[in-house]
Design a protein around this motif. Structure first.
Motif, short mmCIF file in Angstrom:
data_model
loop_
_atom_site.label_atom_id
_atom_site.label_comp_id
_atom_site.label_asym_id
_atom_site.label_seq_id
_atom_site.Cartn_x
_atom_site.Cartn_y
_atom_site.Cartn_z
N ARG A 87 2.32 6.40 -7.03
CA ARG A 87 1.27 7.25 -7.60
C ARG A 87 1.61 8.73 -7.47
O ARG A 87 1.30 9.53 -8.37
N ARG A 88 2.25 9.12 -6.37
CA ARG A 88 2.66 10.53 -6.24
C ARG A 88 3.67 10.90 -7.31
O ARG A 88 3.59 11.98 -7.91
N ASN A 139 2.91 1.57 -3.37
CA ASN A 139 2.06 2.01 -4.48
C ASN A 139 1.65 3.48 -4.33
O ASN A 139 1.56 4.21 -5.33
N ALA A 140 1.42 3.92 -3.09
CA ALA A 140 1.07 5.32 -2.88
C ALA A 140 2.24 6.23 -3.27
O ALA A 140 2.04 7.28 -3.90
N HIS A 141 3.45 5.82 -2.93
CA HIS A 141 4.62 6.60 -3.33
C HIS A 141 4.75 6.65 -4.85
O HIS A 141 5.05 7.71 -5.43
N PHE A 157 -8.01 6.20 -3.66
CA PHE A 157 -7.50 4.83 -3.56
C PHE A 157 -7.66 4.26 -2.15
O PHE A 157 -7.85 3.06 -1.99
N SER A 158 -7.58 5.12 -1.14
CA SER A 158 -7.80 4.64 0.23
C SER A 158 -9.24 4.17 0.42
O SER A 158 -9.49 3.12 1.02
N GLU A 196 -4.94 9.89 -3.49
CA GLU A 196 -4.74 8.94 -2.40
C GLU A 196 -6.02 8.73 -1.60
O GLU A 196 -6.27 7.62 -1.12
N ILE A 228 0.83 -1.20 0.00
CA ILE A 228 0.00 0.00 0.00
C ILE A 228 0.87 1.26 0.00
O ILE A 228 0.66 2.19 -0.78
N GLY A 229 1.87 1.30 0.88
CA GLY A 229 2.73 2.47 0.95
C GLY A 229 3.59 2.65 -0.29
O GLY A 229 3.78 3.78 -0.76
N SER A 231 -2.29 14.80 -5.80
CA SER A 231 -1.87 13.51 -5.23
C SER A 231 -2.67 13.16 -3.99
O SER A 231 -3.03 12.00 -3.78
N GLU A 232 -2.96 14.17 -3.15
CA GLU A 232 -3.76 13.92 -1.95
C GLU A 232 -5.17 13.45 -2.30
O GLU A 232 -5.71 12.53 -1.67
#
Length: 230
Positions: free
Chosen positions: A47-48, A43-45, A171-172, A168, A40-41, A164-165
């Protein structure tokens, strides 16, 4: 004898829920403290970085962004539709005059009175309703990102960090909707008895662990690949 039947439900079902909840609280803690050790972390990085790259070179990659978000919206829409259809079916079963416990009352363990059967179906209904809400909110946020990602870079308000926020958040919410779907599986098995609920939770936790975490060997392999490229 009837108390013993209820005793299985009162012990095994909350225990299985606590196993799933404890795992996801621990996962949330890992995502907050060691994000790159989790899928999760990581993939989040990624995506940013992707949003920043798209917005910097928007004239060449705007079609890519729109197509990517379109596929994501389609997936969330499918899951939201599935959730609300399951809610409609469960509501029809609960309101039906036909006693849904008759075909099962001689074959399941644990309590199978009218109250317990109604509790099982209502629990499923609530889970799918919350799942539908999460998917709907996810579509809302990603639709906003679909517009904002094509804004000019000279804007001081719509920055890549802001976009990006929003992405996220989308996606969350999508991930929460998926986890609620996973939680619905033990509840479905609860219809056939509380023992299956506990067994399902014990099997799901190792499976989710292998899907949610990155192991040391794979991380070392990625680091060596990056070093070789450099």
């Amino acid at each position: 004898m009837e108390f013993k039947k209820y005793y299985l439900d009162l012990v095994l079902v909350p225990l299985s829920f606590m196993i799933s909840i404890s795992y996801h609280l621990w996962l949330w803690h890992k995502v907050r403290t060691q994000p790159l050790s989790t899928v999760i972390g990581t993939n989040a990085h990624g995506r940013r970085l992707w949003v920043s790259t798209i917005m910097k070179d928007n004239e060449k990659k705007n079609i890519l962004a729109v197509q990517t978000f379109r596929n994501t919206i389609m997936g969330s829409t499918l899951m939201a539709t599935t959730s609300i259809l399951l809610c409609s079916g469960l509501a029809a079963v609960i309101s039906s005059t036909y006693s849904v416990k008759k075909p099962l009352e001689d074959t399941i363990y644990g309590a199978h009175g009218e109250f317990m059967v109604a509790l099982k179906y209502v629990t499923l209904l609530v889970i799918f309703l919350f799942s539908f809400m999460c998917y709907s909110l996810s579509i809302r946020f990603i639709s906003q990102v679909n517009y904002l990602i094509n804004c000019p870079q000279d804007s001081t308000i719509v920055t890549s960090m802001y976009v990006s926020e929003l992405l996220e958040k989308s996606f969350s919410l999508n991930a929460i909707g998926n986890r609620l779907f996973y939680l619905a599986l033990p509840v479905v098995l609860w219809i056939f008895g509380p023992l299956l609920v506990l067994l399902c939770s014990l099997v799901m936790v190792p499976v989710l662990y292998n899907l949610d975490f990155l192991f040391e060997d794979s991380k070392k392999g990625r680091v060596s690949e990056v070093a070789n490229e450099v």
